[in-house]
Design a protein around this motif. Structure first.
Motif, PDB file in Angstrom:
ATOM      1  N   VAL A 110       0.737  -1.161  -0.005  1.00 56.91           N
ATOM      2  CA  VAL A 110       0.073  -0.053   0.071  1.00 56.91           C
ATOM      3  C   VAL A 110       0.962   1.146   0.081  1.00 56.91           C
ATOM      4  CG1 VAL A 110      -1.696   1.378   1.329  1.00 56.91           C
ATOM      5  CG2 VAL A 110      -2.093  -1.168   1.297  1.00 56.91           C
ATOM      6  N   ASN A 111       0.531   2.205  -0.633  1.00 57.61           N
ATOM      7  CA  ASN A 111       1.231   3.558  -0.787  1.00 57.61           C
ATOM      8  C   ASN A 111       0.635   4.180   0.238  1.00 57.61           C
ATOM      9  OD1 ASN A 111       1.731   6.339  -1.033  1.00 57.61           O
ATOM     10  ND2 ASN A 111       1.688   6.264  -3.311  1.00 57.61           N
ATOM     11  N   ILE A 112       1.470   4.335   1.459  1.00 60.69           N
ATOM     12  CA  ILE A 112       0.910   4.915   2.733  1.00 60.69           C
ATOM     13  C   ILE A 112       0.643   6.448   2.520  1.00 60.69           C
ATOM     14  CG2 ILE A 112       1.377   5.073   5.125  1.00 60.69           C
ATOM     15  CD1 ILE A 112       0.949   2.202   4.349  1.00 60.69           C
ATOM     16  N   ASN A 113       1.275   7.188   1.870  1.00 63.32           N
ATOM     17  CA  ASN A 113       1.219   8.687   1.673  1.00 63.32           C
ATOM     18  C   ASN A 113      -0.436   8.850   0.924  1.00 63.32           C
ATOM     19  OD1 ASN A 113       3.930   7.845   1.316  1.00 63.32           O
ATOM     20  ND2 ASN A 113       4.082  10.482   1.290  1.00 63.32           N
ATOM     21  N   ASP A 114      -0.501   8.282   0.006  1.00 60.94           N
ATOM     22  CA  ASP A 114      -2.064   8.227  -0.496  1.00 60.94           C
ATOM     23  C   ASP A 114      -3.029   7.766   0.305  1.00 60.94           C
ATOM     24  OD1 ASP A 114      -0.648   9.108  -2.871  1.00 60.94           O
ATOM     25  OD2 ASP A 114      -1.269   7.135  -4.014  1.00 60.94           O
TER      26      ASP A 114
END
Ligand code: ADP
Length: 260
Positions: A110-114
């Motif tokens: 998972v892209n944690i920023n998004d």
């Protein structure tokens, strides 16, 4: 056989077994105690809204010619109590499901920023209502193996609390950082804070520092225990720093690569 004298080794072994047995019994008793406490808490929490609904409905039924305005006001209160009941039931179901599927994480990259941006977008209206500044600062892009649904719940709870237990015109700062092993999410607020003696207990099921205030804000006292369970399932850690009247900071640490 029974006449045979026991050697020192036999005694040591018997003592070891009996100590282990006592230790296990202590654990079972403690578990049973906490199970009973949980059941009694659940019953109490579920009974409270129903009692209010009954009082409100009874008082409407007892009066003749209730003015339209009062009638609507009582009905609105009844709806509030029913919503509260259903929130408690939902939180309880989440917890029970989590207990049952302890090791079953649906892990993906998972892209944690998004991921954090999406959570904040959903919670922004809540912050605007109190004129709270909601800021996200990311120190680096982070991709990690997590259960997106469960982690959304965990981090949303923290941000929601930071808004709920805040002052008008306050701020909530969320930051994201990482090293070679973990990523860190910090949720800091300018809110009412948590007294030092209560800080350990806020992770307990149904624990609320100020019951009236938490009721007003729609709290069930289950949010942080759900958050802690999710973090533990990810083999992570959560800690809090808080000062009454100044604010609270929750920090979570989660491994970048899921350790099964
Ligand atoms: P609730 O549903 O009542 O918000 P939680 O489990 O999420 O339950 O939190 C437990 C209690 O911890 C809350 O009732 C509140 O008293 C306290 N608390 C949680 N987060 C904060 C915060 N950011 N600032 C001040 N108090 C907090």
């Amino acid at each position: 056989f029974f006449d045979k004298e026991l050697s020192i080794d036999d005694y040591t072994e018997t003592k070891r077994i009996s100590d282990a047995f006592n230790h296990m019994m202590d654990k079972i008793n403690k578990l049973e105690e906490s199970r009973q406490e949980f059941v009694s808490n659940v019953s109490h929490e579920l009974k409270t809204p129903i009692t209010s609904v009954k009082v409100l409905a009874d008082s409407l039924l007892m009066q003749e010619d209730v003015p339209q305005e009062l009638y609507r006001e009582f009905l609105a209160d009844i709806v509030d109590e029913i919503n509260r009941e259903s929130k408690i039931i939902n939180d309880l179901l989440t917890l029970v499901k989590m207990d049952k599927t302890k090791s079953e994480l649906n892990v993906e990259k998972v892209n944690i920023n998004d991921f954090i941006e999406i959570i904040l977008k959903r919670l922004r209206p809540l912050a605007i209502g109190k004129n709270i500044e909601l800021v996200f600062e990311s120190f680096r892009p982070v991709i990690a193996e997590v259960d997106e649904t469960k982690l959304t719940l965990a981090i949303s709870n923290l941000v929601e609390n930071a808004i709920k237990y805040n002052v008008l015109d306050g701020w909530v700062h969320i930051s994201l950082n990482a090293d070679h092993k973990y990523f860190y999410v910090k949720v800091a607020d300018s809110g009412i804070g948590i007294p030092e003696e209560e800080q350990e207990r806020v992770f307990e099921r149904f624990y609320r520092v100020d019951k009236t205030r938490s009721r007003e804000t729609g709290g069930t006292g289950l949010g942080l225990s759900i958050t802690k369970s999710v973090i533990q399932m990810h083999k992570g850690a959560i800690k809090l720093y808080s000062k009454e009247g100044e604010g609270t900071t929750f920090t979570i640490r989660i491994p970048l690569n899921y350790i099964s």
